[in-house]
Write a protein that holds these residues in place. Structure first.
Motif, mmCIF file in Angstrom:
data_model
loop_
_atom_site.group_PDB
_atom_site.id
_atom_site.type_symbol
_atom_site.label_atom_id
_atom_site.label_comp_id
_atom_site.label_asym_id
_atom_site.label_seq_id
_atom_site.Cartn_x
_atom_site.Cartn_y
_atom_site.Cartn_z
ATOM 1 N N VAL A 151 48.574 65.164 -14.473
ATOM 2 C CA VAL A 151 48.150 63.870 -13.921
ATOM 3 C C VAL A 151 47.179 63.212 -14.901
ATOM 4 N N GLU A 152 47.519 61.977 -15.326
ATOM 5 C CA GLU A 152 46.694 61.239 -16.276
ATOM 6 C C GLU A 152 45.926 60.096 -15.631
ATOM 7 N N ARG A 153 46.464 59.562 -14.542
ATOM 8 C CA ARG A 153 45.846 58.381 -13.936
ATOM 9 C C ARG A 153 45.929 58.450 -12.416
ATOM 10 N N ILE A 154 44.790 58.155 -11.790
ATOM 11 C CA ILE A 154 44.733 57.998 -10.346
ATOM 12 C C ILE A 154 44.296 56.554 -10.117
ATOM 13 N N GLY A 155 45.101 55.789 -9.409
ATOM 14 C CA GLY A 155 44.875 54.355 -9.247
ATOM 15 C C GLY A 155 43.753 53.996 -8.292
ATOM 16 N N THR A 156 43.704 52.732 -7.937
ATOM 17 C CA THR A 156 42.695 52.160 -7.050
ATOM 18 C C THR A 156 42.981 52.500 -5.590
ATOM 19 N N ASP A 157 41.950 52.816 -4.844
ATOM 20 C CA ASP A 157 42.033 53.057 -3.396
ATOM 21 C C ASP A 157 42.972 54.201 -3.005
ATOM 22 N N VAL A 158 43.271 55.103 -3.896
ATOM 23 C CA VAL A 158 44.293 56.125 -3.646
ATOM 24 C C VAL A 158 43.986 56.987 -2.425
ATOM 25 N N VAL A 166 51.771 69.534 -1.146
ATOM 26 C CA VAL A 166 52.059 70.538 -2.173
ATOM 27 C C VAL A 166 52.508 69.754 -3.401
ATOM 28 N N TRP A 167 51.608 69.681 -4.375
ATOM 29 C CA TRP A 167 51.848 68.889 -5.579
ATOM 30 C C TRP A 167 52.819 69.597 -6.512
ATOM 31 N N ASN A 168 53.567 68.833 -7.260
ATOM 32 C CA ASN A 168 54.425 69.442 -8.277
ATOM 33 C C ASN A 168 53.685 69.470 -9.614
ATOM 34 N N THR A 169 54.228 70.147 -10.571
ATOM 35 C CA THR A 169 53.547 70.296 -11.858
ATOM 36 C C THR A 169 53.899 69.205 -12.862
ATOM 37 N N GLN A 170 54.853 68.337 -12.541
ATOM 38 C CA GLN A 170 55.263 67.279 -13.463
ATOM 39 C C GLN A 170 54.595 65.934 -13.181
ATOM 40 N N LEU A 171 53.905 65.813 -12.075
ATOM 41 C CA LEU A 171 53.299 64.549 -11.661
ATOM 42 C C LEU A 171 52.301 64.048 -12.706
ATOM 43 N N GLN A 172 52.443 62.753 -13.094
ATOM 44 C CA GLN A 172 51.580 62.169 -14.110
ATOM 45 C C GLN A 172 50.715 61.028 -13.600
ATOM 46 N N GLN A 173 51.167 60.346 -12.546
ATOM 47 C CA GLN A 173 50.420 59.189 -12.067
ATOM 48 C C GLN A 173 50.501 59.075 -10.549
ATOM 49 N N LEU A 214 56.455 68.056 -2.854
ATOM 50 C CA LEU A 214 56.990 66.971 -3.663
ATOM 51 C C LEU A 214 58.028 67.525 -4.629
ATOM 52 N N PRO A 215 59.113 66.784 -4.869
ATOM 53 C CA PRO A 215 60.150 67.281 -5.785
ATOM 54 C C PRO A 215 59.578 67.540 -7.184
ATOM 55 N N GLU A 216 60.033 68.578 -7.830
ATOM 56 C CA GLU A 216 59.538 68.957 -9.154
ATOM 57 C C GLU A 216 59.792 67.858 -10.188
ATOM 58 N N SER A 217 60.817 67.046 -9.988
ATOM 59 C CA SER A 217 61.166 65.987 -10.933
ATOM 60 C C SER A 217 60.262 64.756 -10.808
ATOM 61 N N LEU A 218 59.441 64.673 -9.774
ATOM 62 C CA LEU A 218 58.619 63.496 -9.514
ATOM 63 C C LEU A 218 57.524 63.343 -10.563
ATOM 64 N N ILE A 219 57.467 62.147 -11.181
ATOM 65 C CA ILE A 219 56.477 61.855 -12.217
ATOM 66 C C ILE A 219 55.419 60.888 -11.701
ATOM 67 N N THR A 220 55.817 59.943 -10.834
ATOM 68 C CA THR A 220 54.900 58.927 -10.320
ATOM 69 C C THR A 220 55.025 58.810 -8.811
#
Length: 191
Positions: free
Chosen positions: A52-59, A24-31, A2-8
């Motif tokens: 990462v602060e929030r993982i949604g429904t049915d993810v 391969v997760w990036n370190t900036q991902l928040q949601q 995932l691109p390093e700039s990806l937040i959501t």
């Protein structure tokens, strides 16, 4: 990767991608939004990074070959939505302890996770959703959990939380439980 700039990661972003085996997760991902990876039947491992602060429904619902969830140390995760790991049949152990900010597990978070044997909650957890570990109506798909240790901020056990967990025989609490709801421990033959 995932691109390093990806937040959501948005709703349904990778839903029904049966060939997806690893991310391969990036370190900036928040949601991670609702249903982002549901039905990714070959996804075997996920890593929740620190921001990462929030993982949604049915993810990760119906990710049937998922075997492990890894949390980076001091993960900022606060909330896991309803049905997040529903029917992840090969998931065996989940250690939430590195998610030191986690307060809420949604309804049916681990419902029908038939091979789940161990779950370690962080001390920060305050809320379990209804039917968190519920099996099927015949308990065929009930988790294999035999012991549960509830952290100190859990005061209520909602409806159906451990319903049909037929191997559950030890429950310890760090604080007094104030309320046990309907069918919270129903159909537990070893209790």
């Amino acid at each position: 990767m995932l691109p390093e700039s990806l937040i959501t990661i948005g709703n349904f972003a990778f839903s029904r991608c049966p060939a997806l085996t690893n991310i391969v997760w990036n370190t900036q991902l928040q949601q991670i939004a609702d249903k982002a990876f549901q039905y990714c039947s070959q996804l075997s491992t996920i890593r929740i990074t620190e921001k990462v602060e929030r993982i949604g429904t049915d993810v990760f619902k119906e990710c049937t070959t998922l075997t492990s969830i890894i949390f980076d140390p001091n993960t900022n995760l606060l909330h896991i939505g309803d049905n997040t790991f529903f029917n992840c049949q090969n998931l065996q152990t989940v250690d939430f302890r590195p998610a030191t900010a986690l307060t809420n597990l949604g309804h049916k978070t681990f419902a029908q996770c038939a091979n789940l044997t161990k779950v370690h909650f962080p001390e920060s957890l305050t809320t379990l959703g209804k039917d968190t570990f519920i099996g099927s109506f015949l308990a065929v798909l009930a988790p294999l959990i035999s012991e549960i240790h509830l952290p100190p901020h859990i005061r209520k056990i909602p409806s159906g939380t451990f319903y049909g967990c037929t191997n559950l025989h030890v429950i310890t609490t760090a604080s007094p439980i104030e309320y046990i709801s309907d069918l919270a421990f129903g159909y537990n033959i070893k209790l």
